[in-house]
Design an enzyme around this catalytic site. Structure first.
Site: not given
Ligand code: ADP
Ligand code: MG
Length: 390
Positions: A130-131, A175
């Protein structure tokens, strides 16, 4: 949620928070690695797939140099000036947006202020990235607003830099590359040294199913950094004997065996996993295209065994999920996804058995762990870009 429902959800939120309507819509997908755990920062190969779970931003440019950004997922809002971009430990999520602004701005790309609403169907912090989806969606939005002419690869590299330098997470390129370059209907064989990707077919009878353990071990960030350092140490020791080795991607098992005694035991195990995993990426890409079930099963099993025994990124929840996935109807093979330490895993399932696979894997895992997993099929979706305005 249907595409129409999602549009209305985001549009309604925009109207409620900012008034009026958004004028620009962008999307960036999450991704799953079908093979290649931790090979990216060893300059190796990854078989990666952009998925039909994505981050959307709906926005409207502002006359001033302010970005006001709202996240539906977190029910949170942040405002910052493009002339003074500072990280904020109290709202770390916004650092992904600020980092992109800061990094592209420093490279000379013109930035415009906007009001924007973020909505993601990529689960946060589960290993589906998601990041990167948030970073790449942000970059796509600035690109649309600023009319930039920019190579897709440059977008991926600068988003990675934003995460490395501004957010402070030392991720590889996997990613961001996948979110930008993903292709509908196929996996991508990514060469992380040369930053080239090759679309590879997946046998149409095989469905990729995400099995999210919904367990996340704390400290996985420091474990990640430790493994990166161990890989670099392994490559440096082998390079004393084989100067052509610049990263573990260049090393062979025969070279490792010949000098295993020179490496600290833990470094030797980490290196062995990476060298074997790198080869498995190439092998799986052929096996998935050919629909060779026996090979897929064996390669996925070897990847998980190595992740557990050599790379030490498995946790009991992942073992329970492995057992649940492999016992479910239609399972062809299964392994970890993402960086490990919990999070998502991935199963290759006979397409006509997916409806039976999903509840069986879910129930077996829940019974073993008392934790409710998320199990769902994903398909290969297009890389990031603009969506038509609503
Ligand atoms: P991954 O990339 O595997 O999902 P990460 O720890 O690298 O996990 O990234 C997740 C972080 O990215 C969340 O904790 C948040 O800070 C940020 N993030 C991702 N998507 C969103 C969203 N839709 N809204 C707000 N923050 C987000
Ligand atoms: Mg990530």
């Amino acid at each position: 949620m249907t595409g129409t429902d999602r549009r209305s959800l985001v549009q309604d939120r925009f109207t409620q928070v900012f008034g009026g309507q958004p004028t620009h819509w962008v999307q960036a997908p999450g991704r799953v690695d079908l093979m290649g755990s931790h090979t990216d920062y060893n300059q190796g190969y990854v078989l990666t797939m952009s998925i039909d779970r994505s981050t959307w931003i709906a926005a409207r440019p502002r006359p001033d140099r302010v970005v006001a950004i709202d996240s539906i997922n977190l029910d949170a809002r942040v405002e910052f000036s493009l002339d003074d971009i500072q990280p904020d430990p109290a709202a770390r999520w916004a650092d992904y947006v600020k980092g992109v602004a800061h990094t592209f701005g420093a490279e000379g790309y013109a930035l415009r202020g906007f009001d924007g609403v973020i909505h993601s169907t990529v689960p946060l912090s589960s290993g589906l990235s998601s990041s990167a989806a948030l970073e790449v969606a942000t970059a796509m939005l600035f690109k649309e607003l600023g009319g930039w002419v920019i190579e897709p690869l440059q977008i991926a590299l600068l988003c990675q830099r934003a995460e490395n330098q501004f957010v402070g997470v030392n991720c590889g390129i996997l990613d961001q590359y996948t979110s930008v370059h993903g292709q509908a209907g196929c996996a991508v064989l990514l060469d992380c040294r040369h930053l080239t990707g090759q679309a590879t077919a997946i046998d149409p009878g095989i469905q990729v199913v995400i099995c999210d353990t919904r367990f996340k071990r704390e400290l996985s960030g420091s474990e990640y950094a430790e493994r990166r350092a161990q890989c670099e140490e392994g490559a440096a020791i082998l390079a004393r004997h084989y100067p052509e080795i610049r990263a573990l991607r260049d090393a062979t098992l025969a070279q490792l065996d010949a000098h295993a005694g020179d490496l600290p035991d833990v470094v030797q195990r980490r290196a062995r996993f990476i060298i074997e995993e790198n080869q498995r990426v190439l092998d799986l890409s052929g096996a998935l295209a050919a629909g060779d079930r026996a090979a897929i099963r064996a390669l996925a099993a070897a990847s998980f065994a190595g992740a557990r025994d050599l790379y030490a990124i498995s946790v009991p929840a992942m073992e329970s999920m492995m057992a649940a996935m492999l016992a479910a109807p239609g399972a062809i093979g299964a392994r970890q996804a993402g960086a490990g330490f919990g999070g998502c895993m991935v199963a290759f399932v006979e397409r006509d058995r997916v409806a039976q696979f999903i509840p069986a894997a879910r129930d077996a895992y829940q019974q073993a762990t008392n934790r409710e997993p998320h199990v769902y099929a994903v398909t290969a979706a297009p890389g990031a870009g603009a969506l038509d305005p609503a």
